[in-house]
Write an enzyme that holds these catalytic residues in place. Structure first.
Site, short mmCIF file in Angstrom:
data_model
loop_
_atom_site.label_atom_id
_atom_site.label_comp_id
_atom_site.label_asym_id
_atom_site.label_seq_id
_atom_site.Cartn_x
_atom_site.Cartn_y
_atom_site.Cartn_z
N ARG B 331 -20.62 18.90 8.53
CA ARG B 331 -19.58 18.94 9.55
C ARG B 331 -18.88 17.59 9.66
NH1 ARG B 331 -22.45 20.79 14.77
NH2 ARG B 331 -24.42 20.37 13.72
N GLU B 439 7.08 18.27 18.75
CA GLU B 439 7.75 17.83 17.51
C GLU B 439 7.65 18.92 16.44
OE1 GLU B 439 9.49 15.44 17.91
OE2 GLU B 439 8.56 14.40 19.58
C1 LIG Z 1 -22.96 21.95 30.84
C2 LIG Z 1 -24.41 21.89 30.45
C3 LIG Z 1 -25.37 22.38 31.31
C4 LIG Z 1 -26.74 22.33 31.00
N1 LIG Z 1 -27.67 22.78 31.92
C5 LIG Z 1 -29.01 22.60 31.67
C6 LIG Z 1 -30.00 22.94 32.66
O1 LIG Z 1 -29.68 23.44 33.75
N2 LIG Z 1 -31.30 22.71 32.37
C7 LIG Z 1 -31.69 22.16 31.18
O2 LIG Z 1 -32.88 21.98 30.98
N3 LIG Z 1 -30.78 21.84 30.23
C8 LIG Z 1 -29.44 22.02 30.43
N4 LIG Z 1 -28.51 21.66 29.48
C9 LIG Z 1 -28.95 21.04 28.22
C10 LIG Z 1 -28.78 21.93 27.00
O3 LIG Z 1 -29.73 22.94 27.01
C11 LIG Z 1 -28.90 21.04 25.74
O4 LIG Z 1 -27.83 20.14 25.75
C12 LIG Z 1 -28.86 21.87 24.50
O5 LIG Z 1 -30.07 22.53 24.36
C13 LIG Z 1 -28.60 21.05 23.23
O6 LIG Z 1 -29.58 20.11 23.04
P1 LIG Z 1 -29.23 18.61 22.74
O7 LIG Z 1 -28.18 18.19 23.66
O8 LIG Z 1 -30.51 17.87 22.71
O9 LIG Z 1 -28.63 18.63 21.26
P2 LIG Z 1 -29.24 17.95 19.96
O10 LIG Z 1 -30.43 18.73 19.53
O11 LIG Z 1 -29.41 16.51 20.19
O12 LIG Z 1 -28.07 18.20 18.94
C14 LIG Z 1 -27.29 17.16 18.37
C15 LIG Z 1 -26.78 17.62 17.02
O13 LIG Z 1 -27.87 17.71 16.11
C16 LIG Z 1 -27.91 18.96 15.48
N5 LIG Z 1 -29.32 19.28 15.25
C17 LIG Z 1 -30.38 19.03 16.09
N6 LIG Z 1 -31.51 19.45 15.53
C18 LIG Z 1 -31.20 19.98 14.33
C19 LIG Z 1 -31.97 20.60 13.28
N7 LIG Z 1 -33.29 20.76 13.38
N8 LIG Z 1 -31.31 21.05 12.19
C20 LIG Z 1 -29.99 20.90 12.10
N9 LIG Z 1 -29.21 20.34 13.05
C21 LIG Z 1 -29.82 19.88 14.15
C22 LIG Z 1 -27.21 19.91 16.44
O14 LIG Z 1 -26.63 20.99 15.76
C23 LIG Z 1 -26.15 19.00 17.06
O15 LIG Z 1 -25.04 18.97 16.23
C24 LIG Z 1 -27.15 21.75 29.77
C25 LIG Z 1 -26.17 21.28 28.88
C26 LIG Z 1 -24.82 21.34 29.19
C27 LIG Z 1 -23.82 20.80 28.22
C1 LIG Z 2 2.28 17.35 27.05
C2 LIG Z 2 3.67 17.74 26.66
C3 LIG Z 2 4.69 16.81 26.75
C4 LIG Z 2 6.02 17.14 26.43
N1 LIG Z 2 7.01 16.21 26.58
C5 LIG Z 2 8.32 16.58 26.40
C6 LIG Z 2 9.39 15.70 26.68
O1 LIG Z 2 9.18 14.55 27.08
N2 LIG Z 2 10.67 16.12 26.52
C7 LIG Z 2 10.94 17.38 26.08
O2 LIG Z 2 12.11 17.71 25.95
N3 LIG Z 2 9.95 18.27 25.81
C8 LIG Z 2 8.64 17.91 25.97
N4 LIG Z 2 7.62 18.82 25.71
C9 LIG Z 2 7.95 20.18 25.29
C10 LIG Z 2 7.58 20.50 23.86
O3 LIG Z 2 8.46 19.87 22.99
C11 LIG Z 2 7.60 22.03 23.66
O4 LIG Z 2 6.59 22.56 24.45
C12 LIG Z 2 7.37 22.41 22.22
O5 LIG Z 2 8.51 22.14 21.50
C13 LIG Z 2 7.00 23.89 22.03
O6 LIG Z 2 8.01 24.69 22.49
P1 LIG Z 2 7.71 25.94 23.44
O7 LIG Z 2 6.81 25.47 24.50
O8 LIG Z 2 9.00 26.51 23.82
O9 LIG Z 2 6.93 26.96 22.51
P2 LIG Z 2 7.44 28.41 22.11
O10 LIG Z 2 8.51 28.30 21.11
O11 LIG Z 2 7.68 29.21 23.31
O12 LIG Z 2 6.15 28.94 21.38
C14 LIG Z 2 5.35 30.02 21.85
C15 LIG Z 2 4.67 30.68 20.67
O13 LIG Z 2 5.63 31.37 19.88
C16 LIG Z 2 5.55 30.98 18.54
N5 LIG Z 2 6.91 31.02 17.98
C17 LIG Z 2 8.03 30.64 18.60
N6 LIG Z 2 9.09 30.83 17.79
C18 LIG Z 2 8.62 31.33 16.64
C19 LIG Z 2 9.22 31.74 15.39
N7 LIG Z 2 10.52 31.63 15.20
N8 LIG Z 2 8.42 32.19 14.42
C20 LIG Z 2 7.09 32.28 14.60
N9 LIG Z 2 6.48 31.93 15.74
C21 LIG Z 2 7.24 31.47 16.75
C22 LIG Z 2 4.91 29.61 18.56
O14 LIG Z 2 4.19 29.36 17.36
C23 LIG Z 2 3.98 29.69 19.75
O15 LIG Z 2 2.75 30.26 19.36
C24 LIG Z 2 6.29 18.46 25.99
C25 LIG Z 2 5.26 19.39 25.86
C26 LIG Z 2 3.95 19.05 26.20
C27 LIG Z 2 2.86 20.08 26.07
#
Ligand SMILES: Cc1cc2nc3c(=O)[nH]c(=O)nc-3n(C[C@H](O)[C@H](O)[C@H](O)COP(=O)(O)OP(=O)(O)OC[C@H]3O[C@@H](n4cnc5c(N)ncnc54)[C@H](O)[C@@H]3O)c2cc1C
Ligand SMILES: Cc1cc2nc3c(=O)[nH]c(=O)nc-3n(C[C@H](O)[C@H](O)[C@H](O)COP(=O)(O)OP(=O)(O)OC[C@H]3O[C@@H](n4cnc5c(N)ncnc54)[C@H](O)[C@@H]3O)c2cc1C
Lengths: 681, 681
Positions: B331, B439
């Site tokens: 990854r 953009e």
């Molecule tokens: C919003 C939230 C709420 C939670 N609430 C609770 C709760 O209420 N109570 C509680 O007890 N816990 C809670 N947790 C903890 C949660 O269960 C752990 O975060 C989870 O089990 C993942 O473990 P870790 O963070 O240790 O990951 P890690 O094991 O440290 O993973 C790190 C990375 O290593 C990889 N990895 C680890 N081991 C291996 C292996 N053997 N082989 C291959 N890859 C591996 C994983 O894929 C990952 O990419 C919570 C977590 C979150 C984010």
């Molecule tokens: C954080 C943020 C900051 C921004 N700042 C500025 C700014 O400072 N000034 C400014 O002018 N604008 C700003 N924008 C606007 C931004 O440029 C537009 O949101 C962007 O161009 C996308 O246009 P839309 O939202 O109309 O998308 P839409 O065109 O409505 O797209 C909706 C969906 O339709 C699809 N789609 C649309 N047309 C087609 C087609 N012809 N063929 C296939 N698929 C299509 C798209 O892929 C998308 O999945 C900002 C936007 C964000 C999120």
């Protein structure tokens, strides 16, 4: 917006209400309406500041809601189902979350009758509020690596709970940060200097009156997160805290205070049951989790118009709804199909779970008890528990990944407006994301599935008779090893399902070859195992979807047209998945290259066109009230722009400040009426 | 943690400082140190409450920072480069963001000397603060669909700016919500009832003294977003607001007040130049955007230990760093490779851009002017501008998708702790996400690329001589249409690059067949176009990476070992990408099935192993100061757990409230010291 959605709905005759009833039952839909009515009428549940408030305010509101919800439950006599529905409608994690789930469940499942009286009763009455403290700063996935100790002290018959290092600090514990006064703490049991692995202990952490931390307990909230900020995930450190003997949850294992001996656990199956249930439940939920995003994006893309179609006839001169662009369809409609696929698979899992629970409880006393081993060590070919365990691991991983990643696809399909919190997708996605990590990290779970499939392969290789679907498909594959496959994937549904089975079998025997014959290191095979797990789980989803459509309950409940549309969704889901994983299908010989090309360039494109007119009604059938979605883009009535404008200009506290914009001036806010603004709301 | 990272660094001898200099130049690194020193010493830039504060507070701080930054620029005489570095280090969008970018750029590029004096000078001195108001509630991508009107009024020689519908409201406009008092407004020019398309107008929106909106102007902030919350994106509605003639930016087109005639634009190329530059810049940034996530995840995964390796010898008995798991490597390490691939590609794009600007400016006066057409209509085979335009579209789309999606992969690779804001990945990801939408939406841009490749195919089919790389590879493909390909993708780098070129050519002629011969509708080909654009852009990245490694500036600057490691990264990036898109490689006959299987199961796995020991030093070479990363998990010294704990327990305002946990009690916070807490910080 309004007329556009109406005309979408006019284009299809899928009977929305009937389809909803089929998916959820009439009773569930009525329940939802009933509970919704209560919640809507309570000011505390008003969502209009959810997207604006900071962490402390959001937490405060969440606590107020949790309390009120509990009061309403008592007042209206709501049952478990009603509560689940209420939580779904409110759609935010709350400070009682872990109390109401893991704390109560663990007390119930792992406590003795005496402990039920002592702790469970009080917990059920909210006289004590608890949480489930397993994960530590240094260890999550690897539960055996936990560092918190519970040392048996024979003199005074107590356990001493202690955090020897900083990394032993409990971390991530839901409801612990500010709310809980009790915790089920997983700690390494130590008797006479000898470790016995992690066990659950009930530990009080805060004073029941003052709510201040008890002596030698260091507890608090772990801070802001990507989402889940209405929940107070906490940390917890102990400095030699004594708890009485009765506080070790003793249904499955205990310490005999007379002999100071460890008493071994009764039955592994029952312990693993909870985890399997939790994972199956994640599978069941994943469909509706994703469906929220798909509902919002589909409705919005049906209204959003951008550009004219280059090739459209002169008569259709206006701008095109972006849902008409095939590049939008190919992103959204397979996800729409996935919502149904996951829903039926989740239902299948829950049935499977219920059946196997029945069997186990039949055998509970007979079962040989070996807690250390875990289900992957049991005999796969003949064991439906192992089958269920593996299915729940693989499907939890696949389903939560599909849902999480699908939500982001939905958000992005909405273009710029998808980025606004008012889209309702972003906040929902952010809250859902941890599901890919907890209850078994999605990557790691794949090792469990691989282990199970390897066992199954060994059993089949040995010539043992197939005893379940997995060994069945492996046996069939082997039987055809001199003939290869010839599946008519586009022409016949059964063959499409069989092609998925074939691929799983092929990858299973490849893994078997690498591990058992070539003796490759486990670690060198993890990537293969991940693919294998994904392949197997995709097969299960395709099969479940297919079987759901075949079943008599479906054919009885739904009219021909609706079934035809669902059938198209099935084909879209299966063929689109197949196309995305096409290299495995070629390599295994499940399909020809030509079939994949045809599937992609013809069949899938045709299915998109055919499903397109029904898209809005299909998402309508998921039956999300606007109140639940809390989305400008996903409103049922299509008044997207009015709602965006209303929220931005009327509900937005930032607009009640006036800045001094010039860099030389040290004044930031010339006028700040945001406090008044808040109190006016 | 500290020793673990040290031992990681000891395992490799990649010369970090030298590699950094090679990537960024010595001068840039010194600049960064110098600016960092200034910022670190200013209290207002202290980041320790960034992850905690709510929207209003964050905005207030961001405004304070923007002002202070401007003061520092003046005080230290910082140039443009210094400012960019300062903004990178601060790493949050700020209220002057659009003033300093699009407002100034547009005034400069599209204003006449008179307008420069009138507006640009003041803007440069922050006497007026502006923004760029193009997008509307109803239209973004489709600029021609904008509804705001600028009606020429001959009597008094003014334009009347008006928003005829709610959907005409400007929306998403950065810096407009609270900060700006001016806007460049894109509006439909109307003269004598006839529309002339969107043009830029300078419009004052707030009073320069009181900062209150001017009469008939409705302006405000659009509310909270998935990220970007330190920026005040705004809305803006006009009710018949009059502006003088001079406020239409007139360098490229104007209204002659004497004749009331529209004066046509001078040269399309110059207008398109800015967009191309902006997209090229996104490509250049994407490498370092992703590198932040990769740095954090790699360091953390080198420290994080979980489980023992099943097959490890008894001597290595401790827990394994999760970075040793192949499933973690697969990854992260391809993303590490991608950071370099994108960096070199971005540099290539900027060079390409500079060259073509030179050419254009040489020809500017000679060029025939046709603004309506856009570059896709120009003659592709011979036009390096069209080539540049297409490359910038395709690469912007690919690079920002890789970066955004890669960041989420990095976050998830950190397991549970990745979900904490303190990981530093989530907030960064959330702020970066709009880059996939603005953009040019990443999906839509692919149509531009396809259009260009179709033109190129036509030119080649007609037998015209190749004039650039694109027509070259198409010509070579056609020349071998009777022989097919035989690329030694694993054995020879040139062949690996050629296989990517082959696939692009194959897909281009497929698209040509569908569109030009089978006359399929444009809309029915969008999915094919998206694949085509992706294929072409992946080819460009692979080619750029390859060429960068071949170039003498690389061989001169870097020692053998470092070049070997970079070469492995190149192969990992290319082969991993090839494997992920394998079906297109088979189908086109660029590779055999066997080659792909070998690439995946042998070569890629071997490369992961070989790169693994250098991972930490490679991310070190990206040279992110801790101050910039603001991440517990990504600290240079590896003190992950100490930092997580410190932030949670010392900096977390939620811990200064004490709740009443019982549902019957209406008291929520028994004690709330969060205000004191804040003032103490
Ligand atoms: C919003 C939230 C709420 C939670 N609430 C609770 C709760 O209420 N109570 C509680 O007890 N816990 C809670 N947790 C903890 C949660 O269960 C752990 O975060 C989870 O089990 C993942 O473990 P870790 O963070 O240790 O990951 P890690 O094991 O440290 O993973 C790190 C990375 O290593 C990889 N990895 C680890 N081991 C291996 C292996 N053997 N082989 C291959 N890859 C591996 C994983 O894929 C990952 O990419 C919570 C977590 C979150 C984010
Ligand atoms: C954080 C943020 C900051 C921004 N700042 C500025 C700014 O400072 N000034 C400014 O002018 N604008 C700003 N924008 C606007 C931004 O440029 C537009 O949101 C962007 O161009 C996308 O246009 P839309 O939202 O109309 O998308 P839409 O065109 O409505 O797209 C909706 C969906 O339709 C699809 N789609 C649309 N047309 C087609 C087609 N012809 N063929 C296939 N698929 C299509 C798209 O892929 C998308 O999945 C900002 C936007 C964000 C999120």
């Amino acid at each position: 917006g309004h007329e556009l959605l109406q005309s979408e709905r006019d284009k299809s005759s899928v009977p929305v209400a009937k389809l909803s009833e089929f998916l959820f039952t009439k009773e569930a839909i009525e329940r939802k309406r009933r509970v919704l009515k209560v919640l809507e009428s309570e000011k505390v549940f008003n969502k209009n500041q959810n997207y604006f408030a900071g962490r402390v305010d959001r937490f405060e509101t969440a606590l107020a809601r949790a309390k009120r919800l509990r009061q309403l439950k008592v007042q209206h006599g709501w049952d478990q189902e009603d509560s689940i529905v209420a939580n779904d409608l409110i759609s935010e994690p709350g400070p009682y979350g872990l109390h109401e789930s893991m704390f109560l469940i663990t007390l119930r499942d792992q406590g003795t009758p005496e402990q039920h009286k002592l702790f469970l009763k009080k917990a059920e009455n909210y006289q004590i509020i608890g949480c489930y403290a397993q994960t530590e700063l240094g260890h999550g996935s690897n539960v055996r690596g936990l560092e918190t100790t519970a040392t048996w002290s024979p003199e005074d018959r107590t356990f001493i709970i202690h955090s020897p290092h900083l990394t032993a600090s409990k971390w991530w514990i839901g409801s612990l940060g500010r709310t809980a006064n009790y915790a089920v703490v997983m700690a390494q049991l130590i008797i006479g200097g000898k470790p016995f692995g992690p066990h659950p202990f009930v530990v009080q952490v805060r004073d029941l009156k003052t709510h201040e931390p008890l002596e030698n307990v260091h507890v608090g909230d772990i801070g802001p997160k990507f989402g889940y900020n209405t929940m107070d995930n906490g940390f917890l450190l102990f400095n030699h805290v004594k708890i009485p003997h009765v506080n070790m949850l003793a249904r499955f294992s205990s310490v005999d205070p007379a002999t100071n001996k460890y008493v071994r656990p009764m039955s592994a199956s029952l312990v693993y049951g909870t985890l399997t249930w939790v994972r199956s439940h994640i599978v069941l939920q994943s469909g509706s989790v994703l469906a929220r995003g798909v509902t919002i994006a589909t409705r919005y893309c049906a209204i959003r118009r951008q550009f004219q179609d280059r090739d459209a006839p002169q008569s259709e001169k206006g701008e095109t709804a972006v849902l008409n662009y095939t590049m939008v369809q190919v992103r959204l409609l397979p996800l729409l199909a996935a919502t149904f696929a996951l829903h039926f698979t989740g239902q299948g899992m829950m049935r499977f779970y219920a059946e196997s629970q029945k069997k186990i409880h039949g055998n509970a006393n007979a079962a040989s008890a070996d807690r250390g081993a875990g289900p992957e060590e049991t005999h796969a070919g003949s064991d439906s528990l192992a089958d269920l365990h593996a299915a729940s691991c693989g499907l939890k991983s696949l389903a939560s990944s599909i849902a999480a990643e699908g939500l982001e696809v939905c958000r992005r399909a909405c273009g710029g407006h998808g980025y606004s919190s008012f889209s309702g997708i972003g906040p929902w996605y952010a809250d859902y994301l941890p599901t890919t990590t907890w209850e078994g990290d999605n990557y790691m779970l794949s090792q469990q599935v691989a282990r199970y499939l390897l066992k199954s392969a060994r059993s089949v290789k040995k010539g043992e008779k197939p005893t379940n679907d997995t060994t069945q498909i492996l046996t069939e594959f082997l039987a055809r090893s001199d003939m290869g496959a010839a599946f008519d994937i586009i022409g016949k549904d059964e063959d499409l399902v069989a092609a998925f089975a074939w691929r799983t079998a092929y990858l299973t025997f490849e893994a078997y070859k690498h591990r058992d014959e070539e003796k490759k290191a486990w670690n060198d095979l993890l990537v293969d195992f991940y693919r294998l797990s994904k392949a197997h789980s995709q097969y299960l989803v395709v099969k479940n979807f297919y079987e759901a459509l075949q079943s008599s309950s479906t054919t009885d409940a739904l009219d021909e047209e609706t079934r035809t549309v669902l059938h198209k969704l099935f084909r879209l889901f299966a063929l689109n998945t197949l196309e995305q994983e096409s290299s495995e299908f070629y390599q295994s010989g499940a399909t020809t290259v030509r079939q994949i090309i045809l599937a992609r360039t013809n069949t899938v494109m045709k299915l998109l066109k055919e499903i397109r007119p029904h898209a809005v009604r299909l998402v309508d059938s998921w039956d999300f009230p606007d109140w639940q979605l809390d989305s400008s883009l996903g409103r049922y009535d299509g008044k997207v722009y009015e709602d965006l404008f209303h929220r931005a200009s009327e509900l937005n506290p930032l607009n009640s400040i006036t800045v001094d914009p010039y860099p030389e001036s040290s004044v930031l806010f010339k006028k700040d009426e945001s406090r008044d603004f808040k109190s006016k709301l």
